[in-house]
Write a protein that holds these residues in place. Structure first.
Motif, PDB file in Angstrom:
ATOM      1  N   SER A 104     -23.241  23.811  30.037  1.00 50.17           N
ATOM      2  CA  SER A 104     -23.638  25.216  30.097  1.00 50.17           C
ATOM      3  C   SER A 104     -23.020  26.044  28.980  1.00 50.17           C
ATOM      4  O   SER A 104     -23.205  27.249  28.935  1.00 50.17           O
ATOM      5  CB  SER A 104     -23.286  25.807  31.462  1.00 50.17           C
ATOM      6  OG  SER A 104     -21.897  25.806  31.639  1.00 50.17           O
ATOM      7  N   ARG A 134     -21.938  26.760  24.657  1.00 45.09           N
ATOM      8  CA  ARG A 134     -22.664  27.072  23.422  1.00 45.09           C
ATOM      9  C   ARG A 134     -23.380  25.842  22.841  1.00 45.09           C
ATOM     10  O   ARG A 134     -24.560  25.907  22.504  1.00 45.09           O
ATOM     11  CB  ARG A 134     -21.667  27.616  22.388  1.00 45.09           C
ATOM     12  CG  ARG A 134     -22.326  28.080  21.108  1.00 45.09           C
ATOM     13  CD  ARG A 134     -21.290  28.379  20.034  1.00 45.09           C
ATOM     14  NE  ARG A 134     -20.352  29.427  20.427  1.00 45.09           N
ATOM     15  CZ  ARG A 134     -19.287  29.772  19.695  1.00 45.09           C
ATOM     16  NH1 ARG A 134     -19.054  29.164  18.544  1.00 45.09           N
ATOM     17  NH2 ARG A 134     -18.476  30.724  20.101  1.00 45.09           N
ATOM     18  N   ILE A 135     -22.694  24.750  22.731  1.00 53.27           N
ATOM     19  CA  ILE A 135     -23.303  23.541  22.146  1.00 53.27           C
ATOM     20  C   ILE A 135     -24.157  22.825  23.188  1.00 53.27           C
ATOM     21  O   ILE A 135     -25.246  22.318  22.893  1.00 53.27           O
ATOM     22  CB  ILE A 135     -22.205  22.615  21.570  1.00 53.27           C
ATOM     23  CG1 ILE A 135     -21.473  23.328  20.423  1.00 53.27           C
ATOM     24  CG2 ILE A 135     -22.803  21.292  21.103  1.00 53.27           C
ATOM     25  CD1 ILE A 135     -20.285  22.560  19.857  1.00 53.27           C
ATOM     26  N   ASP A 158     -15.829  19.856  38.218  1.00 48.49           N
ATOM     27  CA  ASP A 158     -14.680  19.937  37.307  1.00 48.49           C
ATOM     28  C   ASP A 158     -14.462  18.569  36.652  1.00 48.49           C
ATOM     29  O   ASP A 158     -14.296  17.560  37.364  1.00 48.49           O
ATOM     30  CB  ASP A 158     -13.453  20.354  38.130  1.00 48.49           C
ATOM     31  CG  ASP A 158     -12.278  20.748  37.260  1.00 48.49           C
ATOM     32  OD1 ASP A 158     -12.171  20.245  36.126  1.00 48.49           O
ATOM     33  OD2 ASP A 158     -11.457  21.556  37.738  1.00 48.49           O
ATOM     34  N   TYR A 180      -4.125  23.603  21.435  1.00 40.48           N
ATOM     35  CA  TYR A 180      -5.553  23.254  21.367  1.00 40.48           C
ATOM     36  C   TYR A 180      -5.763  22.121  20.359  1.00 40.48           C
ATOM     37  O   TYR A 180      -6.419  21.114  20.672  1.00 40.48           O
ATOM     38  CB  TYR A 180      -6.401  24.471  20.978  1.00 40.48           C
ATOM     39  CG  TYR A 180      -7.862  24.126  20.748  1.00 40.48           C
ATOM     40  CD1 TYR A 180      -8.714  23.843  21.811  1.00 40.48           C
ATOM     41  CD2 TYR A 180      -8.384  24.041  19.451  1.00 40.48           C
ATOM     42  CE1 TYR A 180     -10.050  23.504  21.601  1.00 40.48           C
ATOM     43  CE2 TYR A 180      -9.717  23.713  19.232  1.00 40.48           C
ATOM     44  CZ  TYR A 180     -10.545  23.443  20.305  1.00 40.48           C
ATOM     45  OH  TYR A 180     -11.860  23.090  20.092  1.00 40.48           O
ATOM     46  N   LYS A 222      -7.088  18.191  20.976  1.00 38.40           N
ATOM     47  CA  LYS A 222      -8.211  17.546  20.290  1.00 38.40           C
ATOM     48  C   LYS A 222      -7.748  16.274  19.581  1.00 38.40           C
ATOM     49  O   LYS A 222      -8.473  15.279  19.510  1.00 38.40           O
ATOM     50  CB  LYS A 222      -8.852  18.522  19.306  1.00 38.40           C
ATOM     51  CG  LYS A 222      -9.632  19.631  20.002  1.00 38.40           C
ATOM     52  CD  LYS A 222     -10.753  19.028  20.857  1.00 38.40           C
ATOM     53  CE  LYS A 222     -11.634  20.039  21.525  1.00 38.40           C
ATOM     54  NZ  LYS A 222     -12.666  19.454  22.385  1.00 38.40           N
ATOM     55  N   VAL A 246     -19.126  26.105  14.927  1.00 42.72           N
ATOM     56  CA  VAL A 246     -20.521  25.847  15.316  1.00 42.72           C
ATOM     57  C   VAL A 246     -21.070  27.086  16.010  1.00 42.72           C
ATOM     58  O   VAL A 246     -20.460  27.593  16.963  1.00 42.72           O
ATOM     59  CB  VAL A 246     -20.618  24.642  16.288  1.00 42.72           C
ATOM     60  CG1 VAL A 246     -22.075  24.411  16.707  1.00 42.72           C
ATOM     61  CG2 VAL A 246     -20.027  23.391  15.662  1.00 42.72           C
TER      62      VAL A 246
HETATM   63  N1  LIG Z   1     -18.308  25.932  19.089  1.00 40.51           N
HETATM   64  C1  LIG Z   1     -17.455  25.543  18.148  1.00 40.51           C
HETATM   65  O1  LIG Z   1     -17.328  26.210  17.091  1.00 40.51           O
HETATM   66  C2  LIG Z   1     -16.643  24.285  18.309  1.00 40.51           C
HETATM   67  C3  LIG Z   1     -15.916  23.822  17.204  1.00 40.51           C
HETATM   68  C4  LIG Z   1     -15.161  22.665  17.335  1.00 40.51           C
HETATM   69  C5  LIG Z   1     -15.153  21.979  18.540  1.00 40.51           C
HETATM   70  N2  LIG Z   1     -15.866  22.458  19.614  1.00 40.51           N
HETATM   71  C6  LIG Z   1     -15.811  21.691  20.856  1.00 40.51           C
HETATM   72  O2  LIG Z   1     -17.118  21.489  21.329  1.00 40.51           O
HETATM   73  C7  LIG Z   1     -17.126  21.490  22.763  1.00 40.51           C
HETATM   74  C8  LIG Z   1     -18.139  22.496  23.269  1.00 40.51           C
HETATM   75  O3  LIG Z   1     -17.815  23.737  22.681  1.00 40.51           O
HETATM   76  P1  LIG Z   1     -18.653  25.069  23.007  1.00 40.51           P
HETATM   77  O4  LIG Z   1     -18.554  25.928  21.801  1.00 40.51           O
HETATM   78  O5  LIG Z   1     -19.974  24.710  23.557  1.00 40.51           O
HETATM   79  O6  LIG Z   1     -17.693  25.685  24.129  1.00 40.51           O
HETATM   80  P2  LIG Z   1     -18.065  26.588  25.392  1.00 40.51           P
HETATM   81  O7  LIG Z   1     -16.798  27.241  25.823  1.00 40.51           O
HETATM   82  O8  LIG Z   1     -19.244  27.444  25.101  1.00 40.51           O
HETATM   83  O9  LIG Z   1     -18.494  25.506  26.480  1.00 40.51           O
HETATM   84  C9  LIG Z   1     -17.556  24.706  27.130  1.00 40.51           C
HETATM   85  C10 LIG Z   1     -18.162  24.199  28.409  1.00 40.51           C
HETATM   86  O10 LIG Z   1     -17.176  23.423  29.095  1.00 40.51           O
HETATM   87  C11 LIG Z   1     -17.206  23.797  30.470  1.00 40.51           C
HETATM   88  N3  LIG Z   1     -15.899  23.491  31.059  1.00 40.51           N
HETATM   89  C12 LIG Z   1     -14.695  23.995  30.726  1.00 40.51           C
HETATM   90  N4  LIG Z   1     -13.739  23.461  31.517  1.00 40.51           N
HETATM   91  C13 LIG Z   1     -14.376  22.612  32.360  1.00 40.51           C
HETATM   92  C14 LIG Z   1     -13.943  21.777  33.414  1.00 40.51           C
HETATM   93  N5  LIG Z   1     -12.655  21.684  33.757  1.00 40.51           N
HETATM   94  N6  LIG Z   1     -14.873  21.051  34.077  1.00 40.51           N
HETATM   95  C15 LIG Z   1     -16.182  21.122  33.748  1.00 40.51           C
HETATM   96  N7  LIG Z   1     -16.645  21.899  32.754  1.00 40.51           N
HETATM   97  C16 LIG Z   1     -15.750  22.641  32.077  1.00 40.51           C
HETATM   98  C17 LIG Z   1     -17.565  25.272  30.475  1.00 40.51           C
HETATM   99  O11 LIG Z   1     -18.087  25.667  31.727  1.00 40.51           O
HETATM  100  C18 LIG Z   1     -18.614  25.291  29.374  1.00 40.51           C
HETATM  101  O12 LIG Z   1     -19.872  24.898  29.887  1.00 40.51           O
HETATM  102  C19 LIG Z   1     -15.692  21.772  23.188  1.00 40.51           C
HETATM  103  O13 LIG Z   1     -15.053  20.542  23.445  1.00 40.51           O
HETATM  104  C20 LIG Z   1     -15.082  22.430  21.973  1.00 40.51           C
HETATM  105  O14 LIG Z   1     -13.690  22.238  21.920  1.00 40.51           O
HETATM  106  C21 LIG Z   1     -16.614  23.593  19.523  1.00 40.51           C
END
Ligand SMILES: NC(=O)c1ccc[n+]([C@@H]2O[C@H](COP(=O)([O-])OP(=O)(O)OC[C@H]3O[C@@H](n4cnc5c(N)ncnc54)[C@H](O)[C@@H]3O)[C@@H](O)[C@H]2O)c1
Length: 292
Positions: free
Chosen positions: A16, A18-19, A54, A148, A152, A178
């Protein structure tokens, strides 16, 4: 072995976010049956099986993995400052261990994990450190000063352990910044005004659409083992020539090669050779002279 996504049952954690919200429809368009697992619901998210749970919970993950062929693990607290340090670190490392260990033990053959450019530690470093050299590559020295980035980095170790223990092939994509095109254009304006701030991230970016493509390519790649590598659009999000940026803002950092025009100073070879990825969706920017 090449995996055809048509008919494959894929679990997407963090769907749910961003990605995830872009990845899920992309995988479904390719014919996958998608199960989602997120801690927060998203009314706009359509999937074949939608679970709210979770990724730290053994029961929630076991339930989500039922009947699954392939795993995309995106769930995380996705920034250092989104929650207290304990919560960010423990959520991320426990979730990744739980998902990959259960997937490996269940005999699932492949997983893709959302890694981060932060896994080498410099973008969020509290000290004024610069990369050891450009382009950033898989051998770049690591210097981590935040939880953080540490989470990672540890996720990459967890992936390697899971492959060694259970033979599950895992690709960890070290995503740069992203976002969708509108937000990236806004970020480009920041780089225009503050070009020095982008050094440790190499002014890199990727659209959510290309992130989803990279995830799908990773699921269908023939690569075996556990791999973690950078990926990004081929150009930067700064409207200046890369050589000019590096001369002005990282003058003491050795360059292992020259960069053409606005070429991103990141080694994209592993992304090309391991998953056949090349970003398609570039943010069109003018190339300006860097102000003195
Ligand atoms: N968007 C970026 O710029 C970026 C850059 C580098 C890495 N990432 C990595 O990509 C992944 C997705 O990033 P995003 O931007 O979509 O983040 P986001 O915060 O929009 O989405 C994260 C999702 O993880 C879910 N989540 C968090 N804790 C949880 C848990 N304990 N159990 C189940 N679900 C849980 C949230 O509900 C959400 O749907 C992450 O691992 C993030 O670290 C993102």
């Amino acid at each position: 072995m090449t995996t055809d996504l048509n008919g494959a049952h894929v679990l997407v954690t963090g769907a749910s976010g961003r990605i995830g919200t872009v990845t899920v429809p992309h995988l479904r368009e390719l014919g996958a049956h998608v199960t989602t697992l997120s801690i927060a619901g998203n009314p706009g998210l359509e999937a074949d099986r939608v679970l709210v749970g979770d990724t730290r919970s053994q029961d929630d993950v076991a339930d989500a993995l039922d009947g699954i062929d392939l795993v995309v693990h995106l769930a995380a607290l996705a920034h250092r400052d989104i929650a207290p340090p304990y919560d960010v670190y423990s959520t991320n490392v426990v979730s990744t261990f739980n998902v990959l260990a259960q997937a490996g033990a269940a005999g699932i053959g492949r997983a893709v994990v959302a890694g981060s450019i932060n896994s080498y530690g410099l973008p969020m470093n509290r000290h004024p450190v610069h990369p050891a050299y450009f382009p950033l590559d898989t051998d770049i020295p690591v210097d981590i000063s935040d939880w953080y980035s540490l989470s990672k980095r540890n996720d990459e170790n967890t992936a390697r352990m899971a492959w060694r223990q259970w033979g599950i092939d895992i690709i960890t994509l070290r995503f740069p910044h992203v976002h969708d095109e509108a937000a990236l254009r806004e970020h480009a304006r920041f780089h225009h005004d503050h070009p020095h701030a982008g050094v440790t991230e190499a002014w890199s970016y990727l659209t959510t659409t290309d992130a989803a493509r990279a995830i799908a390519l990773s699921l269908t790649a023939t690569t075996t083992g556990a791999h973690a590598f950078f990926l990004a659009a081929g150009d930067t999000l700064a409207p200046y020539r890369t050589e000019d940026l590096l001369t002005a803002h990282a003058p003491d950092v050795p360059r292992l090669r020259r960069f053409i025009d606005r070429e991103v100073p990141i080694d994209l070879t592993p992304a090309r050779s391991l998953i056949g990825f090349e970003a398609h969706h570039l943010i069109d920017l003018p190339t300006l002279d860097l102000p003195a």
